[in-house]
Design an enzyme around this catalytic site. Structure first.
Site, PDB file in Angstrom:
ATOM      1  CE1 TYR A   1      -3.807  -2.460   5.192  1.00  0.00           C
ATOM      2  CE2 TYR A   1      -3.097  -0.247   4.615  1.00  0.00           C
ATOM      3  CZ  TYR A   1      -3.559  -1.490   4.241  1.00  0.00           C
ATOM      4  OH  TYR A   1      -3.748  -1.772   2.917  1.00  0.00           O
TER       5      TYR A   1
ATOM      6  CB  SER B   1      -0.884   0.006   1.250  1.00  0.00           C
ATOM      7  OG  SER B   1      -1.489   1.278   1.415  1.00  0.00           O
TER       8      SER B   1
HETATM    9  N1  LIG Z   1      -8.771  -1.024  -1.166  1.00  0.00           N
HETATM   10  C1  LIG Z   1      -7.728  -0.209  -1.024  1.00  0.00           C
HETATM   11  O1  LIG Z   1      -7.856   1.015  -1.070  1.00  0.00           O
HETATM   12  C2  LIG Z   1      -6.364  -0.788  -0.826  1.00  0.00           C
HETATM   13  C3  LIG Z   1      -5.266   0.069  -0.951  1.00  0.00           C
HETATM   14  C4  LIG Z   1      -3.985  -0.440  -0.758  1.00  0.00           C
HETATM   15  C5  LIG Z   1      -3.801  -1.775  -0.467  1.00  0.00           C
HETATM   16  N2  LIG Z   1      -4.882  -2.583  -0.334  1.00  0.00           N
HETATM   17  C6  LIG Z   1      -4.633  -3.986  -0.018  1.00  0.00           C
HETATM   18  O2  LIG Z   1      -5.183  -4.800  -1.034  1.00  0.00           O
HETATM   19  C7  LIG Z   1      -5.569  -6.071  -0.499  1.00  0.00           C
HETATM   20  C8  LIG Z   1      -7.014  -6.358  -0.850  1.00  0.00           C
HETATM   21  O3  LIG Z   1      -7.796  -5.292  -0.336  1.00  0.00           O
HETATM   22  P1  LIG Z   1      -9.338  -5.088  -0.758  1.00  0.00           P
HETATM   23  O4  LIG Z   1      -9.573  -3.637  -0.720  1.00  0.00           O
HETATM   24  O5  LIG Z   1      -9.637  -5.864  -1.983  1.00  0.00           O
HETATM   25  O6  LIG Z   1     -10.039  -5.756   0.517  1.00  0.00           O
HETATM   26  P2  LIG Z   1     -11.475  -6.435   0.700  1.00  0.00           P
HETATM   27  O7  LIG Z   1     -12.419  -5.928  -0.311  1.00  0.00           O
HETATM   28  O8  LIG Z   1     -11.787  -6.260   2.148  1.00  0.00           O
HETATM   29  O9  LIG Z   1     -11.184  -7.988   0.418  1.00  0.00           O
HETATM   30  C9  LIG Z   1     -10.297  -8.649   1.280  1.00  0.00           C
HETATM   31  C10 LIG Z   1     -10.044 -10.053   0.771  1.00  0.00           C
HETATM   32  O10 LIG Z   1      -9.100 -10.657   1.663  1.00  0.00           O
HETATM   33  C11 LIG Z   1      -9.669 -11.830   2.221  1.00  0.00           C
HETATM   34  N3  LIG Z   1      -9.296 -11.947   3.623  1.00  0.00           N
HETATM   35  C12 LIG Z   1      -9.449 -11.012   4.601  1.00  0.00           C
HETATM   36  N4  LIG Z   1      -9.033 -11.524   5.784  1.00  0.00           N
HETATM   37  C13 LIG Z   1      -8.625 -12.794   5.538  1.00  0.00           C
HETATM   38  C14 LIG Z   1      -8.118 -13.841   6.354  1.00  0.00           C
HETATM   39  N5  LIG Z   1      -7.953 -13.708   7.674  1.00  0.00           N
HETATM   40  N6  LIG Z   1      -7.812 -15.014   5.768  1.00  0.00           N
HETATM   41  C15 LIG Z   1      -7.979 -15.172   4.448  1.00  0.00           C
HETATM   42  N7  LIG Z   1      -8.467 -14.236   3.624  1.00  0.00           N
HETATM   43  C16 LIG Z   1      -8.792 -13.060   4.171  1.00  0.00           C
HETATM   44  C17 LIG Z   1     -11.163 -11.699   2.050  1.00  0.00           C
HETATM   45  O11 LIG Z   1     -11.737 -13.012   1.986  1.00  0.00           O
HETATM   46  P3  LIG Z   1     -13.274 -13.340   2.403  1.00  0.00           P
HETATM   47  O12 LIG Z   1     -14.094 -12.177   1.961  1.00  0.00           O
HETATM   48  O13 LIG Z   1     -13.588 -14.594   1.652  1.00  0.00           O
HETATM   49  O14 LIG Z   1     -13.293 -13.551   3.870  1.00  0.00           O
HETATM   50  C18 LIG Z   1     -11.267 -10.924   0.752  1.00  0.00           C
HETATM   51  O15 LIG Z   1     -11.211 -11.773  -0.348  1.00  0.00           O
HETATM   52  C19 LIG Z   1      -5.291  -5.994   1.005  1.00  0.00           C
HETATM   53  O16 LIG Z   1      -4.033  -6.566   1.292  1.00  0.00           O
HETATM   54  C20 LIG Z   1      -5.256  -4.487   1.265  1.00  0.00           C
HETATM   55  O17 LIG Z   1      -4.485  -4.171   2.398  1.00  0.00           O
HETATM   56  C21 LIG Z   1      -6.153  -2.131  -0.521  1.00  0.00           C
END
Ligand SMILES: NC(=O)c1ccc[n+]([C@@H]2O[C@H](COP(=O)([O-])OP(=O)(O)OC[C@H]3O[C@@H](n4cnc5c(N)ncnc54)[C@H](OP(=O)(O)O)[C@@H]3O)[C@@H](O)[C@H]2O)c1
Length: 244
Positions: A150, A136
């Site tokens: 985070y 991130s």
């Molecule tokens: N969105 C942003 O703005 C942003 C920016 C920078 C970085 N990121 C990073 O990008 C990645 C994905 O983010 P996102 O925004 O797509 O998040 P999201 O919509 O909340 O989706 C999170 C995903 O991770 C899985 N997950 C969460 N906790 C878990 C656990 N304990 N064990 C296994 N799987 C788990 C969830 O699975 P289930 O739903 O099946 O439980 C889901 O598929 C993360 O690493 C986040 O830190 C996001």
């Protein structure tokens, strides 16, 4: 197209958000998808239905080393070409009132789980495979408002990326990270719905908009492709200039 035909990609957290977009993107280029999820089986099944080609669902809570080991064991040694360590969590850990359970949960998901998934999957990775870790832009700046842990977990991801790039180079495995700015997903939806928050973010964004999951998936595809064959150990900022 089909630049990933014959390749197998394991994507953690593929049921929603960025992981879902990455799975669809890599599948669109012909990769066979191993789609990991944790709690949202229905969402994972919906992604699998959207994928025209082969897709297998894998369940594990990445905070549990035993569940990761069982997930990888279920592949019975089948080789992997691409590992996308995307699953992670985001939330508040204000100094003074952060709950130990939540601190441990975030470290376990974002750092220990990513480390353990990679360690356990390593024997399956072919020579010339690629690993992409989800970082991130938060790792690169100070973050106010009680969210210090985070970005620290994502700084750890960037550090692991550099060291693994060196450690795995003898097997011709490239390791890179992708560092998005804000993207609207389930993770950020409630935060970005606050009028003062979204106004502040858009004012700081040179292009006046948020990024989207498709753009992040495009970068992951590039890092999986031969076009990036001389890139390793990098964490690539994809924030439209939100963090420069
Ligand atoms: N969105 C942003 O703005 C942003 C920016 C920078 C970085 N990121 C990073 O990008 C990645 C994905 O983010 P996102 O925004 O797509 O998040 P999201 O919509 O909340 O989706 C999170 C995903 O991770 C899985 N997950 C969460 N906790 C878990 C656990 N304990 N064990 C296994 N799987 C788990 C969830 O699975 P289930 O739903 O099946 O439980 C889901 O598929 C993360 O690493 C986040 O830190 C996001």
């Amino acid at each position: 197209m089909g630049i990933l035909l014959g390749k197998t990609a394991l994507i953690t957290g593929g049921s929603r958000g960025l992981g879902r977009a990455i799975a669809l993107k890599l599948a669109g280029e012909g990769a066979e998808i191993l789609l990991h999820y944790n709690q949202n089986r229905a969402a994972a099944e919906a992604v699998a239905r959207e994928i025209a080609g082969p897709c297998r669902l894998l369940q594990a809570d990445i905070r549990s080393p035993q569940e990761i080991e069982a997930m990888i064991a279920s592949l019975h040694g089948a080789p992997l070409d691409i590992l996308v360590n995307n699953a992670g969590i985001w939330g508040q850990t204000p100094l003074g009132s952060a709950a130990l359970d939540y601190v441990e949960s975030m470290l376990d998901a974002n750092v220990k789980g990513l480390f353990w998934t990679t360690q356990v999957a390593l024997p399956l990775l072919r020579e010339g495979a690629t690993i992409i870790n989800m970082s991130s832009t938060a790792a690169r700046v100070g973050i106010a408002a009680g969210r210090s842990l985070y970005p620290a977990t994502k700084a750890a991801v960037d550090s692991l990326t550099k060291s693994w790039a060196l450690e795995l180079a003898p097997r011709k495995i490239r390791v890179n990270a992708v560092a998005p700015g804000y993207v609207e997903t389930d993770m950020t939806a409630a935060y970005l719905a606050k009028p003062d928050v979204i106004r502040g973010i858009l004012e700081r964004s040179p292009f006046g908009r948020l990024g989207n999951a498709e753009e992040v998936a495009d970068l992951v595809l590039f890092l999986c492709s031969p076009a990036s064959q001389w890139i390793t150990g990098q964490s690539i900022n994809i924030s439209g200039g939100f963090v420069v």
